[in-house]
Design an enzyme around this catalytic site. Structure first.
Site, PDB file in Angstrom:
ATOM      1  N   CYS A 192       0.833  -1.214   0.000  1.00 25.46           N
ATOM      2  CA  CYS A 192       0.000   0.000   0.000  1.00 25.46           C
ATOM      3  C   CYS A 192       0.866   1.262   0.000  1.00 25.46           C
ATOM      4  CB  CYS A 192      -0.921  -0.025   1.226  1.00 25.46           C
ATOM      5  SG  CYS A 192      -1.773   1.530   1.517  1.00 25.46           S
ATOM      6  N   ASP A 212      -0.732  16.676   0.079  1.00 27.65           N
ATOM      7  CA  ASP A 212      -1.049  15.957  -1.154  1.00 27.65           C
ATOM      8  C   ASP A 212      -0.016  16.329  -2.219  1.00 27.65           C
ATOM      9  OD1 ASP A 212      -3.930  14.589  -2.342  1.00 27.65           O
ATOM     10  OD2 ASP A 212      -2.440  15.297  -3.789  1.00 27.65           O
ATOM     11  N   HIS A 226      -3.935   0.202   8.528  1.00 26.24           N
ATOM     12  CA  HIS A 226      -4.405   0.087   7.147  1.00 26.24           C
ATOM     13  C   HIS A 226      -5.888  -0.284   7.142  1.00 26.24           C
ATOM     14  CE1 HIS A 226      -4.339  -0.573   2.823  1.00 26.24           C
ATOM     15  NE2 HIS A 226      -5.182  -1.563   3.088  1.00 26.24           N
ATOM     16  N   ASN A 280     -13.259  10.396  -0.323  1.00 26.80           N
ATOM     17  CA  ASN A 280     -13.716   9.625  -1.479  1.00 26.80           C
ATOM     18  C   ASN A 280     -13.762   8.156  -1.081  1.00 26.80           C
ATOM     19  OD1 ASN A 280     -13.810  11.878  -3.208  1.00 26.80           O
ATOM     20  ND2 ASN A 280     -11.628  11.718  -3.632  1.00 26.80           N
ATOM     21  N   GLY A 326     -14.723   7.650  -6.468  1.00 23.09           N
ATOM     22  CA  GLY A 326     -13.488   8.041  -7.158  1.00 23.09           C
ATOM     23  C   GLY A 326     -12.243   7.871  -6.324  1.00 23.09           C
ATOM     24  N   HIS A 373      -8.415   7.916   3.694  1.00 24.23           N
ATOM     25  CA  HIS A 373      -7.803   9.239   3.854  1.00 24.23           C
ATOM     26  C   HIS A 373      -8.855  10.335   3.756  1.00 24.23           C
ATOM     27  CE1 HIS A 373      -7.518   8.016  -0.395  1.00 24.23           C
ATOM     28  NE2 HIS A 373      -7.739   9.283  -0.694  1.00 24.23           N
TER      29      HIS A 373
HETATM   30  P1  AMP Z   1      -8.265   9.709  -3.756  1.00 26.43           P
HETATM   31  O1  AMP Z   1      -8.603   9.956  -5.199  1.00 26.43           O
HETATM   32  O2  AMP Z   1      -9.290  10.232  -2.798  1.00 26.43           O
HETATM   33  O3  AMP Z   1      -7.890   8.268  -3.516  1.00 26.43           O
HETATM   34  O4  AMP Z   1      -6.987  10.604  -3.467  1.00 26.43           O
HETATM   35  C1  AMP Z   1      -5.683  10.125  -3.482  1.00 26.43           C
HETATM   36  C2  AMP Z   1      -4.803  11.335  -3.305  1.00 26.43           C
HETATM   37  O5  AMP Z   1      -3.488  10.890  -3.005  1.00 26.43           O
HETATM   38  C3  AMP Z   1      -4.697  12.206  -4.569  1.00 26.43           C
HETATM   39  O6  AMP Z   1      -5.149  13.534  -4.258  1.00 26.43           O
HETATM   40  C4  AMP Z   1      -3.204  12.167  -4.904  1.00 26.43           C
HETATM   41  O7  AMP Z   1      -2.718  13.386  -5.403  1.00 26.43           O
HETATM   42  C5  AMP Z   1      -2.581  11.789  -3.572  1.00 26.43           C
HETATM   43  N1  AMP Z   1      -1.301  11.123  -3.663  1.00 26.43           N
HETATM   44  C6  AMP Z   1      -0.973  10.087  -4.462  1.00 26.43           C
HETATM   45  N2  AMP Z   1       0.315   9.729  -4.271  1.00 26.43           N
HETATM   46  C7  AMP Z   1       0.803  10.557  -3.305  1.00 26.43           C
HETATM   47  C8  AMP Z   1       2.078  10.694  -2.679  1.00 26.43           C
HETATM   48  N3  AMP Z   1       3.105   9.905  -2.972  1.00 26.43           N
HETATM   49  N4  AMP Z   1       2.224  11.662  -1.745  1.00 26.43           N
HETATM   50  C9  AMP Z   1       1.186  12.481  -1.436  1.00 26.43           C
HETATM   51  N5  AMP Z   1      -0.041  12.385  -1.989  1.00 26.43           N
HETATM   52  C10 AMP Z   1      -0.220  11.444  -2.913  1.00 26.43           C
HETATM   53 ZN    ZN Z   2      -2.248   1.159   3.733  1.00 31.97          ZN
END
Ligand code: AMP
Ligand code: ZN
Length: 116
Positions: A4, A30, A46, A86, A92, A99
């Site tokens: 993960c 983010d 997790h 989300n 989505g 999170h």
């Molecule tokens: P979701 O679409 O709600 O699953 O959001 C996932 C979020 O994780 C998105 O806004 C991404 O920009 C963010 N994300 C993905 N990889 C990373 C990372 N390595 N560090 C920080 N944020 C991340």
């Molecule tokens: Zn995890």
């Protein structure tokens, strides 16, 4: 969970811009911000999605929410912010580790819920 992405961030195996950490919660910016302030609050445990939350997670979820305004203000959200979780395919959700997005800045955010 070893594969993960967010578990790897918690363990420091993938770098992140950390804002806050305690025994149960990790908070980081983010990587692809949607607004001047955009950070993520995640449980260290997790849990894949909000659908997977159980009664035993009550305190954890409460603590995540209680932290939210404090951290948002510290990040510069002095006049409000938006909180998004989300969930699953329809919601989505792209990263399957629960999170909360906290999004804000000086400007009013675009309307997200369109009626009718
Ligand atoms: P979701 O679409 O709600 O699953 O959001 C996932 C979020 O994780 C998105 O806004 C991404 O920009 C963010 N994300 C993905 N990889 C990373 C990372 N390595 N560090 C920080 N944020 C991340
Ligand atoms: Zn995890």
């Amino acid at each position: 969970m070893s594969t993960c992405l967010f578990c790897k961030i918690i363990k420091g195996e993938i770098p992140s811009s950390k804002i806050y950490e305690d025994d149960d919660i990790f908070v980081f910016n983010d990587i692809n911000p949607a607004a001047p302030v955009h950070f993520l609050i995640i449980p260290k445990l997790h849990i894949a999605t909000l659908t997977d939350v159980e009664d035993v997670n009550r305190d954890l979820l409460g603590n995540m929410l209680l932290l939210t305004p404090r951290l948002a203000e510290a990040q510069g959200c002095t006049n409000g912010f938006r909180t998004i979780v989300n969930t699953g395919h329809v919601g989505g959700q792209e990263v399957l580790h629960l999170h909360m997005h906290i999004i804000g800045g000086d400007e009013r955010l675009p309307v997200m819920i369109h009626h009718g």
